[in-house]
Design a protein around this motif. Structure first.
Motif, PDB file in Angstrom:
ATOM      1  N   ARG A   1      -4.124  59.051  26.148  1.00  0.00           N
ATOM      2  CA  ARG A   1      -3.448  58.048  26.975  1.00  0.00           C
ATOM      3  C   ARG A   1      -3.461  58.635  28.379  1.00  0.00           C
ATOM      4  O   ARG A   1      -2.916  59.727  28.615  1.00  0.00           O
ATOM      5  N   LYS A   2      -4.128  57.927  29.319  1.00  0.00           N
ATOM      6  CA  LYS A   2      -4.371  58.493  30.653  1.00  0.00           C
ATOM      7  C   LYS A   2      -3.940  57.512  31.733  1.00  0.00           C
ATOM      8  O   LYS A   2      -4.243  56.321  31.662  1.00  0.00           O
ATOM      9  N   LEU A   3      -3.223  58.037  32.712  1.00  0.00           N
ATOM     10  CA  LEU A   3      -2.812  57.244  33.859  1.00  0.00           C
ATOM     11  C   LEU A   3      -4.056  56.944  34.701  1.00  0.00           C
ATOM     12  O   LEU A   3      -4.806  57.852  35.056  1.00  0.00           O
TER      13      LEU A   3
ATOM     14  N   TRP B   1      -1.839  52.534  32.436  1.00  0.00           N
ATOM     15  CA  TRP B   1      -2.394  53.522  31.523  1.00  0.00           C
ATOM     16  C   TRP B   1      -3.582  52.943  30.767  1.00  0.00           C
ATOM     17  O   TRP B   1      -3.609  51.750  30.486  1.00  0.00           O
TER      18      TRP B   1
ATOM     19  N   ASN C   1       0.074  62.655  33.610  1.00  0.00           N
ATOM     20  CA  ASN C   1      -0.953  61.645  33.795  1.00  0.00           C
ATOM     21  C   ASN C   1      -1.991  61.587  32.676  1.00  0.00           C
ATOM     22  O   ASN C   1      -2.852  60.719  32.687  1.00  0.00           O
TER      23      ASN C   1
END
Length: 194
Positions: free
Chosen positions: A56-58, A68, A185
């Motif tokens: 899960r990445k900003l 996200w 992040n």
């Protein structure tokens, strides 16, 4: 060419790290403070093997936006230099396509710390990310580096936690105020395949 030279430097550093304990062994009466700190040498042994990874990445760190993205991937981790180093071969199946990267790590017996680099497969001949350095304390690994984002200085933090034989948790955070506050992040949940 600069990227190739940087990679050669990393390989040379890993080779030197393997020789450091031999240099200490040749001393007749080493002082207590001169002895190598091998206490963290096996901290990354848990990672050796193959893993499924949910990320899960900003989308835009330190932008004020909270959008996200989520994606799957794999990590294959192998030891090097009799455990004094290791390397991950990473594949992410991101919404825009496959993204590959390599994460070499090396242990420094002088400081008892690990250094972790990241080689981005989208730009393997660009600048090598500065290494994050740190150690594990009570089962949690914390690693820091100074870097830049969009031309401005930031601090980077990696945290490894929730480690067991078949699972682990990793997260990355950035700080643009000298480490007073952190914005996570990127979060990864790892599940062992073998």
């Amino acid at each position: 060419m600069k990227r190739f030279r940087t990679l050669l430097v990393i390989v040379a550093m890993m080779a030197v790290a393997a020789l450091v304990p031999a240099a200490f062994a040749s001393q007749d009466t080493p002082k207590a403070l001169d002895r190598p700190d091998m206490s963290g040498l096996h901290d990354f042994d848990f990672l050796v093997g193959d893993w499924r990874v949910h990320s899960r990445k900003l989308k835009e760190p330190l932008s004020g936006r909270q959008e996200w993205i989520e994606f799957e991937g794999t990590i294959s981790s192998r030891p090097l230099m009799e455990g004094r180093a290791n390397v991950d071969d990473t594949v992410f199946h991101m919404p825009g396509g496959i993204y590959r990267g390599v994460a070499p790590r090396a242990y420094d017996p002088k400081t008892g710390q690990w250094a972790i680099w990241w080689i981005d497969g989208r730009n393997p001949f660009g600048n090598l990310d500065p290494p994050v350095k740190g150690r594990f304390v009570h089962g949690v690994g914390t690693f820091h580096a100074d870097d830049t984002l969009r031309g401005k200085p930031i601090k980077v933090r990696f945290i490894w936690s929730g480690i067991s034989r078949n699972a682990a948790h990793w997260e990355q955070a950035y700080s643009n105020d000298g480490g007073k506050t952190w914005e996570t992040n990127w979060v990864q949940t790892l599940e062992r395949v073998r």
